[in-house]
Design a protein around this motif. Structure first.
Motif, PDB file in Angstrom:
ATOM      1  N   ALA A  14       0.829  -1.209   0.000  1.00 37.06           N
ATOM      2  CA  ALA A  14       0.000   0.000   0.000  1.00 37.06           C
ATOM      3  C   ALA A  14       0.862   1.257   0.000  1.00 37.06           C
ATOM      4  N   ILE A  15       1.984   1.210   0.724  1.00 37.06           N
ATOM      5  CA  ILE A  15       2.895   2.352   0.767  1.00 37.06           C
ATOM      6  C   ILE A  15       3.386   2.711  -0.633  1.00 37.06           C
ATOM      7  N   LEU A  16       3.633   1.690  -1.449  1.00 36.35           N
ATOM      8  CA  LEU A  16       4.131   1.938  -2.808  1.00 36.35           C
ATOM      9  C   LEU A  16       3.083   2.648  -3.668  1.00 36.35           C
ATOM     10  N   ASP A  17       1.817   2.209  -3.565  1.00 32.97           N
ATOM     11  CA  ASP A  17       0.762   2.868  -4.347  1.00 32.97           C
ATOM     12  C   ASP A  17       0.551   4.310  -3.878  1.00 32.97           C
ATOM     13  N   TYR A  18       0.597   4.526  -2.570  1.00 29.48           N
ATOM     14  CA  TYR A  18       0.477   5.899  -2.064  1.00 29.48           C
ATOM     15  C   TYR A  18       1.641   6.761  -2.570  1.00 29.48           C
ATOM     16  N   GLN A  19       2.845   6.152  -2.602  1.00 27.06           N
ATOM     17  CA  GLN A  19       4.016   6.907  -3.039  1.00 27.06           C
ATOM     18  C   GLN A  19       3.907   7.319  -4.507  1.00 27.06           C
ATOM     19  N   THR A  20       3.235   6.498  -5.316  1.00 25.94           N
ATOM     20  CA  THR A  20       3.047   6.847  -6.728  1.00 25.94           C
ATOM     21  C   THR A  20       2.284   8.163  -6.861  1.00 25.94           C
ATOM     22  N   ILE A  21       1.253   8.341  -6.020  1.00 24.08           N
ATOM     23  CA  ILE A  21       0.480   9.588  -6.048  1.00 24.08           C
ATOM     24  C   ILE A  21       1.332  10.749  -5.564  1.00 24.08           C
ATOM     25  N   ILE A  22       2.085  10.534  -4.458  1.00 21.06           N
ATOM     26  CA  ILE A  22       2.898  11.612  -3.886  1.00 21.06           C
ATOM     27  C   ILE A  22       3.985  12.059  -4.859  1.00 21.06           C
ATOM     28  N   THR A  23       4.569  11.094  -5.585  1.00 22.14           N
ATOM     29  CA  THR A  23       5.669  11.415  -6.498  1.00 22.14           C
ATOM     30  C   THR A  23       5.177  11.991  -7.818  1.00 22.14           C
ATOM     31  N   ASN A  24       4.152  11.358  -8.408  1.00 22.98           N
ATOM     32  CA  ASN A  24       3.710  11.736  -9.760  1.00 22.98           C
ATOM     33  C   ASN A  24       2.638  12.821  -9.763  1.00 22.98           C
ATOM     34  N   TYR A  25       1.861  12.924  -8.684  1.00 21.88           N
ATOM     35  CA  TYR A  25       0.771  13.905  -8.652  1.00 21.88           C
ATOM     36  C   TYR A  25       0.814  14.678  -7.321  1.00 21.88           C
ATOM     37  N   PRO A  26       1.910  15.389  -7.012  1.00 16.34           N
ATOM     38  CA  PRO A  26       2.046  16.052  -5.706  1.00 16.34           C
ATOM     39  C   PRO A  26       1.050  17.182  -5.485  1.00 16.34           C
ATOM     40  N   SER A  27       0.500  17.748  -6.574  1.00 16.15           N
ATOM     41  CA  SER A  27      -0.431  18.875  -6.424  1.00 16.15           C
ATOM     42  C   SER A  27      -1.892  18.444  -6.440  1.00 16.15           C
ATOM     43  N   SER A  28      -2.150  17.142  -6.519  1.00 15.51           N
ATOM     44  CA  SER A  28      -3.533  16.681  -6.540  1.00 15.51           C
ATOM     45  C   SER A  28      -4.144  16.733  -5.142  1.00 15.51           C
ATOM     46  N   ALA A  29      -5.474  16.678  -5.100  1.00 11.70           N
ATOM     47  CA  ALA A  29      -6.167  16.743  -3.809  1.00 11.70           C
ATOM     48  C   ALA A  29      -5.923  15.495  -2.975  1.00 11.70           C
ATOM     49  N   LYS A  30      -5.566  14.399  -3.635  1.00 17.54           N
ATOM     50  CA  LYS A  30      -5.347  13.139  -2.920  1.00 17.54           C
ATOM     51  C   LYS A  30      -3.927  13.017  -2.360  1.00 17.54           C
ATOM     52  N   ALA A  31      -3.013  13.911  -2.737  1.00 12.87           N
ATOM     53  CA  ALA A  31      -1.621  13.790  -2.297  1.00 12.87           C
ATOM     54  C   ALA A  31      -1.485  13.854  -0.772  1.00 12.87           C
ATOM     55  N   PRO A  32      -2.078  14.855  -0.066  1.00 15.03           N
ATOM     56  CA  PRO A  32      -1.938  14.857   1.402  1.00 15.03           C
ATOM     57  C   PRO A  32      -2.612  13.659   2.060  1.00 15.03           C
ATOM     58  N   THR A  33      -3.750  13.219   1.485  1.00 13.24           N
ATOM     59  CA  THR A  33      -4.425  12.037   2.045  1.00 13.24           C
ATOM     60  C   THR A  33      -3.553  10.803   1.865  1.00 13.24           C
ATOM     61  N   ALA A  34      -2.943  10.675   0.684  1.00 15.49           N
ATOM     62  CA  ALA A  34      -2.072   9.528   0.432  1.00 15.49           C
ATOM     63  C   ALA A  34      -0.869   9.533   1.381  1.00 15.49           C
ATOM     64  N   MET A  35      -0.293  10.720   1.641  1.00 15.55           N
ATOM     65  CA  MET A  35       0.847  10.796   2.562  1.00 15.55           C
ATOM     66  C   MET A  35       0.435  10.438   3.986  1.00 15.55           C
ATOM     67  N   PHE A  36      -0.759  10.878   4.384  1.00 13.65           N
ATOM     68  CA  PHE A  36      -1.237  10.553   5.726  1.00 13.65           C
ATOM     69  C   PHE A  36      -1.470   9.047   5.867  1.00 13.65           C
TER      70      PHE A  36
END
Length: 346
Positions: A282-304
């Motif tokens: 799950a950490i890897l999928d969350y990291q994909t959002i944080i790395t590739n889409y850092p400005s999306s609305a889901k980025a802070p949720t994915a990091m949390f």
């Protein structure tokens, strides 16, 4: 007192001579002068003795006062000396106490500095370890992402090869005049492009299969409807607790949908793995959002959620780093407040 008899004696001795030389009046005059002289001598002696006695008495009084003053001065000097000795003793005691206090404070300060240096050294070591762990995690993420890309390429190559093989078989069958098997509905998704049939046989033989392929191939305008249907089906599977099936559908959506749907699908892939307790994946999928889409609305949720996954893996240090990074990078997001509460409770 001794001068009076001497004077009288002199007068008697000289008197016979004077009798012979002087008259009676002269003798009387001389006697008178002698009496006056004696009187003056007596008065002088009386006044001088009284004056001397008075002076002597005054001198005695002054001497007594001086002696009394000297006694008082001596007493004051003795008291002052005693006070000076006490002050010197107190000064020495204070100096000793101050030196002891200064030495104790210096020892405390040195001990505290050593403790702080040890803590700083430990923190530096922990930070270096965390940095190495984070670097390893990033390398693992990149490796996994690369592996997935390679897997996707391999699958695409295999699908292209299968399509080419099907196209070759169809061409061979039409050339030989044999019948082309009908394409079943469950294999529609594997058709990547309409099959172009080249044959020397009559066109009526190849026409039905081509129409079937065209009918089975979805039109480009129907792709959003199909994606919306897959998204609804994936969410339904997730709500039913069928996380593995939901993950597979979300994975297909992530590869074929637009950017917004890709981010949502990728996030739900992480949620499916989180629910399956596969926290490292799950950490890897969350990291994909944080790395590739850092400005999306889901980025802070994915990091949390990524930090929560590290907590589930008992990696509290990495979780703290992610919470702090979340607060620094997305300070205005609701997840930043949640991260602050998490840090306070850790």
């Amino acid at each position: 007192m001794k001068k009076i008899p001497f004077t009288v004696l002199c007068a008697f001795i000289v008197s016979p001579l004077l009798v012979q030389c002087a008259s009676q009046d002269d003798l009387n005059q001389i006697h008178y002068q002698l009496r006056m002289l004696n009187k003056k001598v007596t008065d002088l002696e009386s006044s001088t003795i009284d004056e001397l006695q008075k002076r002597q008495a005054n001198s005695v009084n002054q001497i007594d006062r001086l002696q009394q003053d000297l006694l008082e001065l001596r007493s004051g000097l003795e008291e002052t000396g005693h006070l000076n000795r006490r002050l010197n003793e107190q000064s020495k005691e204070l100096e000793t106490a101050f030196r002891n206090y200064t030495r104790q404070e210096e020892e405390k300060r040195l001990t505290e500095m050593q403790r702080l240096e040890q803590e700083i050294s430990q923190k530096d070591s922990q930070l270096e370890t965390l940095a190495e762990q984070l670097k390893a995690q990033q390398e693992n993420l990149q490796a996994i992402q690369q592996a997935r890309v390679e897997e996707a390429k391999r699958k695409a190559a295999a699908a292209a090869k299968a399509a080419e093989e099907a196209r070759r078989r169809a061409t061979a069958a039409s050339t030989s005049g044999g019948s082309i098997p009908a394409i079943r509905a469950d294999k529609v998704k594997k058709v990547l492009a309409p099959i172009a049939v080249t044959t020397t046989a009559p066109t009526t033989v190849a026409e039905p299969p081509v129409r079937q392929a065209e009918a089975a191939t979805p039109a480009p305008t129907s792709t959003p409807t199909a994606s919306a249907g897959d998204a609804a089906r994936a969410k339904s599977l997730f709500e039913q607790g069928k996380y593995r099936d939901a993950y597979n559908v979300f994975e297909q959506l992530a590869q074929s949908a637009n950017t917004v749907e890709t981010v949502e699908a990728r996030y739900m892939m992480g949620e499916c793995l989180f629910a399956l307790k596969e926290f490292d994946q799950a950490i890897l999928d969350y990291q994909t959002i944080i790395t590739n889409y850092p400005s999306s609305a889901k980025a802070p949720t994915a990091m949390f959620r990524q930090a929560l996954a590290f907590e589930r893996l008992n990696d509290q240090d990495t979780a703290k780093i992610l919470y702090k990074k979340l607060i620094a990078s997305y300070k205005d997001s609701p997840e930043a407040s949640q991260a602050q509460e998490k840090l306070a409770s850790m």
